[in-house]
Scaffold this motif. Structure first.
Motif, PDB file in Angstrom:
ATOM      1  N   ALA A 259      36.660-121.825 -90.733  1.00  0.00           N
ATOM      2  CA  ALA A 259      36.684-120.958 -89.548  1.00  0.00           C
ATOM      3  C   ALA A 259      36.932-121.791 -88.294  1.00  0.00           C
ATOM      4  O   ALA A 259      37.704-121.386 -87.410  1.00  0.00           O
ATOM      5  CB  ALA A 259      35.370-120.190 -89.432  1.00  0.00           C
ATOM      6  N   GLY A 260      36.285-122.963 -88.203  1.00  0.00           N
ATOM      7  CA  GLY A 260      36.502-123.834 -87.057  1.00  0.00           C
ATOM      8  C   GLY A 260      37.913-124.376 -87.000  1.00  0.00           C
ATOM      9  O   GLY A 260      38.532-124.433 -85.935  1.00  0.00           O
ATOM     10  N   ILE A 261      38.436-124.795 -88.164  1.00  0.00           N
ATOM     11  CA  ILE A 261      39.811-125.311 -88.214  1.00  0.00           C
ATOM     12  C   ILE A 261      40.803-124.220 -87.823  1.00  0.00           C
ATOM     13  O   ILE A 261      41.715-124.438 -87.006  1.00  0.00           O
ATOM     14  CB  ILE A 261      40.129-125.856 -89.617  1.00  0.00           C
ATOM     15  N   PHE A 262      40.625-123.029 -88.390  1.00  0.00           N
ATOM     16  CA  PHE A 262      41.548-121.931 -88.087  1.00  0.00           C
ATOM     17  C   PHE A 262      41.494-121.553 -86.608  1.00  0.00           C
ATOM     18  O   PHE A 262      42.526-121.265 -85.993  1.00  0.00           O
ATOM     19  CB  PHE A 262      41.219-120.713 -88.951  1.00  0.00           C
ATOM     20  N   GLU A 263      40.302-121.547 -86.046  1.00  0.00           N
ATOM     21  CA  GLU A 263      40.169-121.175 -84.637  1.00  0.00           C
ATOM     22  C   GLU A 263      40.939-122.143 -83.747  1.00  0.00           C
ATOM     23  O   GLU A 263      41.634-121.725 -82.806  1.00  0.00           O
ATOM     24  CB  GLU A 263      38.694-121.161 -84.240  1.00  0.00           C
ATOM     25  N   ASN A 264      40.833-123.430 -84.043  1.00  0.00           N
ATOM     26  CA  ASN A 264      41.551-124.422 -83.242  1.00  0.00           C
ATOM     27  C   ASN A 264      43.058-124.316 -83.431  1.00  0.00           C
ATOM     28  O   ASN A 264      43.826-124.339 -82.471  1.00  0.00           O
ATOM     29  CB  ASN A 264      41.081-125.829 -83.602  1.00  0.00           C
TER      30      ASN A 264
ATOM     31  N   ILE B  18      49.721-117.065 -89.582  1.00  0.00           N
ATOM     32  CA  ILE B  18      48.604-116.962 -90.516  1.00  0.00           C
ATOM     33  C   ILE B  18      48.503-118.309 -91.213  1.00  0.00           C
ATOM     34  O   ILE B  18      49.496-118.826 -91.733  1.00  0.00           O
ATOM     35  CB  ILE B  18      48.823-115.838 -91.539  1.00  0.00           C
ATOM     36  N   ILE B  19      47.320-118.887 -91.193  1.00  0.00           N
ATOM     37  CA  ILE B  19      47.097-120.210 -91.775  1.00  0.00           C
ATOM     38  C   ILE B  19      46.260-120.043 -93.035  1.00  0.00           C
ATOM     39  O   ILE B  19      45.256-119.331 -93.027  1.00  0.00           O
ATOM     40  CB  ILE B  19      46.367-121.140 -90.783  1.00  0.00           C
ATOM     41  N   MET B  20      46.673-120.715 -94.086  1.00  0.00           N
ATOM     42  CA  MET B  20      45.945-120.626 -95.347  1.00  0.00           C
ATOM     43  C   MET B  20      45.808-121.990 -95.996  1.00  0.00           C
ATOM     44  O   MET B  20      46.601-122.890 -95.741  1.00  0.00           O
ATOM     45  CB  MET B  20      46.662-119.672 -96.319  1.00  0.00           C
ATOM     46  N   ILE B  21      44.806-122.114 -96.835  1.00  0.00           N
ATOM     47  CA  ILE B  21      44.696-123.230 -97.759  1.00  0.00           C
ATOM     48  C   ILE B  21      44.919-122.651 -99.149  1.00  0.00           C
ATOM     49  O   ILE B  21      44.214-121.717 -99.556  1.00  0.00           O
ATOM     50  CB  ILE B  21      43.318-123.923 -97.673  1.00  0.00           C
ATOM     51  N   LEU B  22      45.904-123.172 -99.856  1.00  0.00           N
ATOM     52  CA  LEU B  22      46.251-122.677-101.188  1.00  0.00           C
ATOM     53  C   LEU B  22      45.844-123.702-102.239  1.00  0.00           C
ATOM     54  O   LEU B  22      45.910-124.911-102.000  1.00  0.00           O
ATOM     55  CB  LEU B  22      47.758-122.423-101.297  1.00  0.00           C
ATOM     56  N   ASP B  23      45.452-123.204-103.412  1.00  0.00           N
ATOM     57  CA  ASP B  23      45.206-124.130-104.519  1.00  0.00           C
ATOM     58  C   ASP B  23      46.515-124.407-105.246  1.00  0.00           C
ATOM     59  O   ASP B  23      47.580-123.943-104.830  1.00  0.00           O
ATOM     60  CB  ASP B  23      44.102-123.612-105.443  1.00  0.00           C
ATOM     61  N   GLU B  24      46.448-125.136-106.338  1.00  0.00           N
ATOM     62  CA  GLU B  24      47.684-125.561-107.006  1.00  0.00           C
ATOM     63  C   GLU B  24      48.480-124.399-107.583  1.00  0.00           C
ATOM     64  O   GLU B  24      49.686-124.519-107.813  1.00  0.00           O
ATOM     65  CB  GLU B  24      47.350-126.571-108.108  1.00  0.00           C
TER      66      GLU B  24
ATOM     67  N   THR C 124      41.741-118.294 -95.521  1.00  0.00           N
ATOM     68  CA  THR C 124      42.799-117.675 -94.730  1.00  0.00           C
ATOM     69  C   THR C 124      42.297-117.390 -93.326  1.00  0.00           C
ATOM     70  O   THR C 124      41.113-117.105 -93.123  1.00  0.00           O
ATOM     71  CB  THR C 124      43.287-116.364 -95.380  1.00  0.00           C
ATOM     72  N   SER C 125      43.190-117.468 -92.371  1.00  0.00           N
ATOM     73  CA  SER C 125      42.835-117.168 -90.982  1.00  0.00           C
ATOM     74  C   SER C 125      42.919-115.678 -90.690  1.00  0.00           C
ATOM     75  O   SER C 125      42.477-115.234 -89.636  1.00  0.00           O
ATOM     76  CB  SER C 125      43.765-117.921 -90.025  1.00  0.00           C
ATOM     77  N   ASP C 126      43.484-114.893 -91.609  1.00  0.00           N
ATOM     78  CA  ASP C 126      43.625-113.452 -91.392  1.00  0.00           C
ATOM     79  C   ASP C 126      43.326-112.725 -92.698  1.00  0.00           C
ATOM     80  O   ASP C 126      44.225-112.474 -93.504  1.00  0.00           O
ATOM     81  CB  ASP C 126      45.037-113.123 -90.906  1.00  0.00           C
TER      82      ASP C 126
ATOM     83  N   TYR D 203      46.804-127.178-100.656  1.00  0.00           N
ATOM     84  CA  TYR D 203      47.963-127.265 -99.771  1.00  0.00           C
ATOM     85  C   TYR D 203      47.713-126.496 -98.479  1.00  0.00           C
ATOM     86  O   TYR D 203      47.024-125.473 -98.466  1.00  0.00           O
ATOM     87  CB  TYR D 203      49.211-126.690-100.462  1.00  0.00           C
ATOM     88  N   GLY D 204      48.300-127.007 -97.410  1.00  0.00           N
ATOM     89  CA  GLY D 204      48.317-126.269 -96.156  1.00  0.00           C
ATOM     90  C   GLY D 204      49.504-125.321 -96.160  1.00  0.00           C
ATOM     91  O   GLY D 204      50.622-125.705 -96.518  1.00  0.00           O
ATOM     92  N   HIS D 205      49.267-124.084 -95.780  1.00  0.00           N
ATOM     93  CA  HIS D 205      50.317-123.057 -95.824  1.00  0.00           C
ATOM     94  C   HIS D 205      50.248-122.257 -94.528  1.00  0.00           C
ATOM     95  O   HIS D 205      49.183-121.750 -94.159  1.00  0.00           O
ATOM     96  CB  HIS D 205      50.076-122.140 -97.036  1.00  0.00           C
ATOM     97  N   VAL D 206      51.374-122.167 -93.837  1.00  0.00           N
ATOM     98  CA  VAL D 206      51.430-121.406 -92.585  1.00  0.00           C
ATOM     99  C   VAL D 206      52.603-120.431 -92.654  1.00  0.00           C
ATOM    100  O   VAL D 206      53.715-120.806 -93.052  1.00  0.00           O
ATOM    101  CB  VAL D 206      51.589-122.334 -91.363  1.00  0.00           C
ATOM    102  N   ALA D 207      52.328-119.193 -92.283  1.00  0.00           N
ATOM    103  CA  ALA D 207      53.362-118.157 -92.249  1.00  0.00           C
ATOM    104  C   ALA D 207      53.436-117.585 -90.835  1.00  0.00           C
ATOM    105  O   ALA D 207      52.403-117.276 -90.230  1.00  0.00           O
ATOM    106  CB  ALA D 207      53.042-117.051 -93.256  1.00  0.00           C
ATOM    107  N   LYS D 208      54.645-117.478 -90.319  1.00  0.00           N
ATOM    108  CA  LYS D 208      54.854-116.950 -88.959  1.00  0.00           C
ATOM    109  C   LYS D 208      55.680-115.677 -89.037  1.00  0.00           C
ATOM    110  O   LYS D 208      56.726-115.649 -89.707  1.00  0.00           O
ATOM    111  CB  LYS D 208      55.568-117.990 -88.095  1.00  0.00           C
ATOM    112  N   ARG D 209      55.228-114.644 -88.359  1.00  0.00           N
ATOM    113  CA  ARG D 209      55.908-113.347 -88.415  1.00  0.00           C
ATOM    114  C   ARG D 209      57.308-113.459 -87.834  1.00  0.00           C
ATOM    115  O   ARG D 209      57.486-113.890 -86.688  1.00  0.00           O
ATOM    116  CB  ARG D 209      55.085-112.298 -87.659  1.00  0.00           C
ATOM    117  N   VAL D 210      58.289-113.072 -88.606  1.00  0.00           N
ATOM    118  CA  VAL D 210      59.686-113.241 -88.203  1.00  0.00           C
ATOM    119  C   VAL D 210      60.013-112.419 -86.965  1.00  0.00           C
ATOM    120  O   VAL D 210      60.742-112.874 -86.069  1.00  0.00           O
ATOM    121  CB  VAL D 210      60.627-112.868 -89.374  1.00  0.00           C
TER     122      VAL D 210
END
Length: 683
Positions: free
Chosen positions: A233-238, A247-253, A260-262, A309-316
């Motif tokens: 929560a702290g990492i996502f907030e920053n 949207i920021i996520m941490i994914l497993d293998e 998830t941030s959302d 893994y770090g995963h970031v998705a940005k709304r097109v």
């Protein structure tokens, strides 16, 4: 950037690039007008000006080719801008997490050898007083390392002997991690559901065997349950401050989101595409297209941990909105000095060359029309009268096309520049946040190690026996082997005399009396929650080749077991500042698609007065003075800014952020240390 990948998704990308789509529409309309004007010329002026008309047609074809190049460049540069932005966030998200988790592996390794825990399991004492004592010790540990929400001590029969969470009713465990930990040489990292934390879903647990100090036989298992949700929560907030539409996520293998941030749009537990080998990929989230990037960790101190893994998705639909982010941008300076502008300006210059040729043709055509208008042949005079109209129309259309080229180039130059300004501001925030997080751990370490029972017992004796000194050195060396960010740990008495060191190369300091200010301040501390930090000053306790270097030395007082209000000495821990600070800064510098730091990028930690703490620029050393007053003197705790700076025909985006602390560190009034991070990127 993979042009084929961009081409594959061009339709989706273009639908969100309003300025590019507008440029395309205007150029298409002008091309139709040009075709009509040329057709008029063919019909009315072919006898006297066929060569001119053929050249006009060729020029139109050249412009059409340049239009395609311009549009492709606009789409590519706009897409690359977004990919660089989300790549930086994805990389930092996973790397910040891994930096934190590296510290947890050291924590469990040290606490599993804690003398009080070992004796507790050796004595097999279930008396409530014994349990209360050990739980109080665990609680004091958690009060310093506030990243744990449960600590459990199991005996060799998997029974719970002590723990902190009173809501957790567990009495024993059947979790396979117990046997796995007993068989392991060091720590075990586990992320899944566990009966050690019933009803909590997946939890992150660091476990290590507690062993007999002589035989090494397992006495039980220590489990540290990490506050994973709170940390994320702290990492996502920053990180979410970088953009409102990511949207920021941490994914497993397997691609399953473990954080998830959302939660509403992209819930944890769902699997998302990764396409790690691609520059980017398109995903559908909540029925909308998102441009996404997935990156593995760079690791920290050789630690990579679980395959996340770090995963970031940005709304097109909102990814390519124009804006200067409040900055007044000088297009002229950008055109002249910015590196990235070359690709765009090259297209514009090519169009200017074509237009210049067209203007010459128009001039020649006007001269021809004037001559032909004097001819006796009536039909040639009629065509000569019609030709100027055609030429003027073509010239006007050419000028409009050129204007579109320049306007579009201006727009993209401003967009990319404002993006760079946004990026350096964001990266400066990240750099100072990483520093605060790292130094927070240093404040925790010195306070906890000062509570080592052996240290307190030994120093409570009138004379330190050789065997006790050896044991003290052995404990310090073991700690230092786990916490590799220190060059040395040392214990000193109330006279400031160094009694033992962790690093054999530093043993020449043993017996030395320290007269540094931090020693006297430390020896006045009686609260185990307090600590003392040296100034960032040169010291021979952090020397290289005989030369003193600048660093922070974190200290805590060692108090009597029998009388906690009586100070017996202190522990000093020498932070390996040069490589550690450089690593933090380099982790925050922007990188290209291959992961290499962009040329012309540099980072710096600096005090508000201008004294340098660390710099990636080899020409600027710790202790040097730099002038930051013009740009950043008004920043206060947690504030940040960015500016364009021109130097010797070079243009830089410079971001700066002021330290805000982390958790309670530098926020509870115990310690104040104003610092700035500065990230400078050539654009």
């Amino acid at each position: 950037m993979d042009k084929n990948l961009v081409k594959k998704h061009e339709k989706t990308l273009l639908s969100a690039m309003a300025s590019v789509a507008q440029c395309q529409n205007v150029l298409t309309r002008l091309d139709r007008q040009w075709t009509r004007a040329t057709l008029t010329g063919k019909i009315n002026c072919s006898r006297i000006a066929q060569t001119l008309i053929d050249f006009i047609i060729t020029t139109q074809d050249n412009f059409a080719s340049l239009q395609t190049t311009l549009l492709d460049t606009l789409v590519l540069e706009s897409t690359q801008k977004v990919v660089l932005e989300i790549s930086a966030v994805a990389q930092v998200a996973i790397d910040i997490l891994k930096r934190n988790l590296f510290e947890r592996t050291a924590d469990v390794g040290f606490l599993a050898t804690d003398d009080d825990l070992v004796r507790f399991l050796l004595e097999r004492d279930d008396h409530p007083d014994a349990v209360d004592h050990i739980e109080e010790r665990l609680r004091e540990y958690r009060d310093k390392y506030t990243v744990y929400d449960e600590i459990i001590v199991l005996d060799d029969q998997a029974r719970v002997r002590a723990h902190l969470d009173r809501e957790n009713r567990i009495l024993r465990t059947a979790d396979p991690l117990f046997k796995e930990t007993l068989a392991a040489d060091s720590y075990v990292e586990t992320y899944r559901e566990s009966d050690l934390a019933p009803g909590r879903g997946d939890v992150l647990i660091y476990s290590q065997a507690i062993r007999h100090p002589d035989s090494g036989a397992p006495l039980g298992v220590l489990c540290l349950v990490f506050d994973f949700a709170g940390e994320m929560a702290g990492i996502f907030e920053n990180l979410a401050q970088s953009s409102e539409d990511i949207i920021i996520m941490i994914l497993d293998e397997s691609g399953k989101a473990i954080a998830t941030s959302d939660q509403s749009k992209a819930p944890a537990g769902r699997t998302y595409g990764m396409a790690r080998s691609d520059d980017f990929h398109m995903v559908q989230i909540a029925g909308e297209p998102y441009l996404a990037k997935t990156l593995a960790t760079n690791g920290y101190q050789g630690f990579f941990g679980l395959p996340w893994y770090g995963h970031v998705a940005k709304r097109v639909t909102t990814a390519f909105r124009n804006g200067s982010n409040g900055h007044g941008l000088d297009e002229g300076a950008i055109r002249k000095n910015a590196i990235f502008s070359g690709r765009l300006v090259q297209v514009e210059e090519a169009s200017e060359n074509v237009l210049s040729d067209l203007e010459l043709v128009v001039q020649n055509g006007e001269i021809m029309a004037a001559k032909k208008s004097l001819q006796a042949d009536l039909s040639e005079r009629v065509e000569a009268q019609a030709l100027p109209y055609v030429l003027n129309e073509v010239k006007k259309i050419g000028d409009q096309v050129q204007h579109v080229f320049q306007t579009s180039t201006d727009g993209l130059l401003k967009l990319v520049t404002s993006s760079r300004l946004h990026d350096v501001r964001f990266l400066a925030q990240l750099a100072i946040d990483i520093m605060d997080r790292n130094l927070y751990e240093r404040a925790n370490d010195c306070r906890w190690w000062a509570l080592t029972s052996d240290f307190r017992r030994f120093l409570d004796n009138p004379i330190l026996e050789p065997a006790e000194r050896d044991r003290m050195r052995e404990i310090l060396a073991y700690i230092n082997s786990l916490y590799t960010v220190y060059t040395n740990l040392f214990v000193y008495d109330t006279g400031g005399t160094i009694l033992a060191c962790s690093n054999p190369d530093e043993n020449h300091h043993v017996g030395r009396v320290l007269d540094a200010d931090f020693v006297s301040r430390t020896l006045r501390l009686v609260d185990s929650q307090h600590y003392c930090v040296s100034d960032f000053a040169p010291t021979d306790l952090y020397a290289q080749d005989g030369a003193s270097r600048r660093t922070y030395i974190y200290n805590a007082s060692i108090t009597s077991l029998a009388d906690p209000g009586r100070v017996l000495g202190g522990i000093g821990i020498v932070f390996d500042s040069e490589p550690q600070f450089l690593s933090m800064l380099r982790d925050c510098l922007p990188r290209d698609g291959q992961g290499d730091i962009l040329d012309g990028s540099e980072g710096m930690f600096v005090e508000p007065g201008g004294r340098v703490i660390a710099s990636t620029n080899p020409d600027i050393a710790p202790g040097d003075m730099v002038d930051v007053s013009q740009l950043f003197c008004q920043l206060t705790c947690g504030q940040f800014t960015s500016h364009l700076v021109a130097e010797n025909d070079r243009l830089y985006a410079v971001g700066c952020a002021h330290s805000a602390g982390y958790r309670e560190y530098k926020r509870d009034g115990v310690y104040a240390n104003d610092l700035l991070s500065v990230i400078r990127v050539r654009i």
